[in-house]
Design an enzyme around this catalytic site. Structure first.
Site, PDB file in Angstrom:
ATOM      1  N   GLU A  65       0.823  -1.210   0.000  1.00 24.33           N
ATOM      2  CA  GLU A  65       0.000   0.000   0.000  1.00 24.33           C
ATOM      3  C   GLU A  65       0.856   1.258   0.000  1.00 24.33           C
ATOM      4  OE1 GLU A  65      -0.782  -2.758   1.504  1.00 24.33           O
ATOM      5  OE2 GLU A  65      -2.774  -3.166   0.684  1.00 24.33           O
ATOM      6  N   HIS A 134     -10.369  -6.648   8.342  1.00 16.39           N
ATOM      7  CA  HIS A 134     -10.958  -6.125   7.114  1.00 16.39           C
ATOM      8  C   HIS A 134     -12.238  -5.347   7.373  1.00 16.39           C
ATOM      9  CE1 HIS A 134      -8.546  -9.585   5.921  1.00 16.39           C
ATOM     10  NE2 HIS A 134      -8.536  -9.148   4.666  1.00 16.39           N
TER      11      HIS A 134
END
Lengths: 331, 398, 81
Positions: A65, A134
């Protein structure tokens, strides 16, 4: 607006149309992210775009990321209009340094010489049994940071049109899309072809209590307002839409009328966006209040996997009904 | 786990208003600790708890009116298996609370902990307070129907629509008492007494000369702080006499006499501004005279400032009233139900008296007894008076 | 202490014991116990207060000298206060 746009569509489809529209309108625009190309996006938002626009503009990125955000920032400074996708905001913590130390600061530290016209899309929130890594809601954290604008589309219309406004903003914008909304359907008003990214909206008018919320909690708040009618309570529901900078004027105008406020925030209550809003109401609107401010937030646990526990950990419609009726009809 | 309940602080008390919590959840309490202040017709009473444990939950909120016997708080006692006070923050797990059960309707967010609430304050919402100020109403005199019993805008609007100025705010009950409320309490108790209790009355004239001479000798050379009053001698004599005459020390309940557990003499104290309370001097028969004097001094001061404790209100097993130097010669008392007797000491007066065939000036008092004829008979009453008289004739033995 | 100081001290102590009383209406020769409705505990507290303020012993036998405000002033002055 092209003629082939159906008036009723899903939130996912609205996101996709927004991206297609951006790619068609501006050749500087490109999509960068994990699995956005061949796989079509982990929530299938970019499905079919690789075939349509090719690998130069729909770029699959490594599982890193920091690299996604960092290279998107570089591309933006260099003159492109990147749309970076980060699968869930849990993973965005790996990109935090790039977003906060670079994207949010470079326009300021360069004295305006470098703009960072970056858009980052992130999935947020729980409710799909994806467990604690998540399912969290970090938009409240990002809303703490000066230099970035934080959007939380809670309707199909905002999902469809916020992206264009975000790309027009010369500064970095983060768009948090709630994962339970992707399958929700809604109508697009053909008269509306753009939205602002400055203001909150009254999604339902009412006079007895104000419910302030955003994103994935908006449908719950509206459902709660429906139930409250049965209790003789008219709740006004405010959709924040923009979490930074917060449109306090709309909140204040509503609470000054209803004099009661419930804030619904899927983030944890401690140090949350709801805390900030409650504090501002207490600071600026104290003498208008006829009851304490109440908050409905997630339980202070990592979001559980088991369906019944996850459901209990997140704000529920019944929680909102209880909080609002407790203020509007005590005893 | 046990319940801490609203005590009965008077024969006719049906409910009490919880004015202030003096503990919060997690606090350790010991038998005899004062834990709450309850407003009654007798003023604000500090209520004690009668077991050791840990406060686990405050059920009643400040400002709430709770019936006698209603639960005020849950207390975890030593016998409970669950560990006392397990604050979530102390748990080693990273979570701050256990995952919540999937119950369909969770409670609304809880109000601020009572520990942070201002004591005994009438809650008025900010908006209601401002409107009340604008239209000249005292919001603290209104009945609150808002959150947590607060006075809300609607309550102020209602007062305005009625066109009446709000009633004056209730005086701060934390200290002192409301004479009108106390008058009602006395009226209720005394009316019940005369309605239910078949009183009989006895009186004797008692020679106080030996007791007063002993007292004068005791007080001589002592600074005022260590001096005793004659009342201490009469109190002690009464308490000792009750050891021998137990049928006057207790209660008439459920159609029969229930002996008191201990001799807790209620001492009638007249309050300035009117009214009367008779708080208990616990185990008076076991206290030395100087100890009794200290208790009496403290009790009178607290009674007059409205700081009595619940046990002092609840526990008297019989009552003594002393008219003092400004009073009348004798008193025929009215029994405080469910007690069965009240003793009265009249004013001490100097009168001619026959001692060893000679008329001499002596200081005398009229000792009277009003007793419940259901619980005792006149003969036993006469013996009680006689015992007290004998004890006062030998004050050095008290 | 001057007589005025003694008088003020006595009135302060009495005000603590009988806070509701109208001391402006209290004459120097009024019977304190009767006018202020002092019982024996009140009077003992009064004596205790005078003792602590002036150091005077004030034995019980002298209580009758303290029956009026004037008596209190004269007695304590004579006692060396």
């Amino acid at each position: 607006m092209s003629d082939d746009t159906p008036t009723r569509l899903t939130y996912r489809e609205a996101c996709k149309q927004a991206i297609r529209d951006a790619l068609n309108r501006d050749p500087r625009c490109l999509v960068m992210g994990e699995d956005v190309g061949l796989y079509g996006g982990c929530y299938a938002v970019t499905k079919g775009l690789l075939e349509e626009f090719g690998p130069e503009r729909i770029r699959d990125m490594p599982l890193a990321e920091g690299v996604i955000a960092g290279s998107a920032i570089g591309a933006a400074i260099a003159g492109l209009r990147p749309i970076a996708e980060i699968m869930t905001c849990n993973f965005s913590l790996l990109a935090l340094d790039q977003i906060i130390n670079n994207a949010a600061t470079i326009p300021h530290m360069s004295g305006g010489q470098f703009a960072v016209p970056l858009v980052v899309r992130l999935a947020t929130g729980g409710g799909r049994q994806l467990a604690a890594q998540h399912s969290h809601s970090f938009e409240g954290w990002y809303a703490h940071i000066p230099g970035i604008r934080i959007l939380a589309p809670g309707t199909v219309e905002d999902a469809r049109y916020m992206l264009a406004a975000a790309l027009d903003d010369p500064n970095p914008v983060l768009i948090f899309e709630h994962v339970v909304l992707y399958n929700d359907e809604g109508d697009l008003d053909p008269e509306v072809v753009s939205v602002d990214i400055d203001s909150a909206r009254v999604r339902r008018p009412g006079k007895d209590v104000t419910i302030v919320t955003y994103g994935g909690s908006l449908p719950k708040a509206l459902a709660a307002a429906d139930e409250l009618v049965g209790l003789g309570i008219e709740a006004e529901v405010i959709d924040l839409r923009v979490l930074r900078p917060v449109d306090t004027a709309t909140i204040y105008a509503s609470v000054a009328r209803t004099r009661r406020c419930v804030i619904v925030d899927e983030g944890w209550r401690s140090g949350s966006l709801s805390a900030e809003i409650a504090a501002r109401i207490a600071e600026d609107l104290f003498f208008e209040l006829d009851a304490p401010i109440r908050r409905v937030c997630s339980r202070e646990v990592p979001v559980p996997y088991a369906a019944h526990m996850e459901e209990a950990a997140l704000p529920r419609t019944a929680d909102i009904v209880a909080a609002a009726s407790g203020l509007a009809r005590p005893q | 786990m046990s319940d801490f309940t609203m005590p009965s602080l008077g024969a006719d008390m049906e409910s009490g208003k919880l004015v202030e919590w003096m503990v919060k959840p997690g606090d350790t309490v010991h038998q005899g600790d004062t834990v709450a202040v309850v407003e009654t017709q007798k003023g604000a009473i500090e209520v004690e708890i009668f077991e050791d444990g840990t406060v686990s939950e405050l059920v009643a909120k400040e400002g709430e009116t709770v019936p006698v016997g209603g639960v005020l708080a849950h207390v975890r006692t030593a016998g409970d298996k669950t560990p006392a006070a397990a604050p979530a923050t102390a748990a080693p797990a990273p979570v701050e609370a256990s995952p919540a059960p999937a119950s369909p309707a969770p409670p609304a967010p809880r109000p601020a902990p009572a520990a942070f609430a201002r004591t005994g304050r009438v809650k008025v919402s900010p908006a209601a307070r401002r409107l009340a100020a604008e239209i000249g109403i005292d919001p603290e005199g209104l009945i609150g129907t808002g959150v947590d019993g607060s006075v809300s805008l609607a309550d102020v609007e209602l007062a305005r629509s009625r066109g009446t100025k709000a009633a004056p705010a209730p005086s701060a009950r934390r200290t002192g008492f409301d004479p009108a409320e106390m008058r009602k309490a006395i009226a209720a108790a005394m009316a019940r007494s005369k309605r239910e209790i078949p009183h009989y009355y006895l009186a004797s004239t008692i020679d106080m000369e030996p007791a007063l001479a002993w007292l004068a000798a005791y007080n001589e050379g002592r600074p005022p702080t260590e001096r005793m009053l004659a009342a201490v001698l009469t109190l002690k004599a009464t308490a000792l006499a009750l050891r021998e005459h137990g049928q006057f020390n207790g209660f008439w309940q459920d159609g029969q006499f229930q002996p008191g557990k201990g001799i807790h003499v209620g001492w009638a104290i007249a309050l300035r501004g009117g009214g009367l309370v008779s708080p208990a001097i616990h185990d008076a028969d076991g206290l030395s005279l100087p100890e009794l004097m200290d208790v009496l001094r403290d009790l009178v001061a607290r009674a007059r400032s409205g700081r009595l404790r619940g046990s002092e209100i609840m526990d008297p097993t019989m009552t003594v009233t002393s008219l003092g130097e400004q009073g009348a010669d004798s008193v025929m008392g009215v029994i405080y139900p469910p007690q069965v007797a009240i003793l009265g000491f009249g004013r001490i007066v100097e009168r001619p008296w026959v001692v060893d065939g000679q008329v001499v000036p002596r200081r005398l008092t009229q000792l009277s007894l009003a007793a419940d004829h259901r619980a005792s008979d006149g003969h036993a009453g006469g013996r009680l008076l006689s015992t007290i008289e004998q004890l006062l004739l030998e004050p050095e033995k008290l | 202490m001057t007589k005025d100081e003694i008088r003020k001290t006595a009135l302060d102590i009495l005000a603590g014991i009988a806070p509701e009383a109208d001391f402006a209406a209290l004459g120097d020769e009024d019977e304190l116990r009767e006018v202020l409705d002092l019982d024996s505990m009140d009077f003992l507290n009064f004596v205790t207060g005078l003792h602590e303020a002036t150091g005077a012993e004030i034995p019980e036998a002298d209580y009758r000298d303290l029956s009026t405000l004037q008596g209190v002033v004269d007695y304590l002055k004579a006692a060396g206060a």
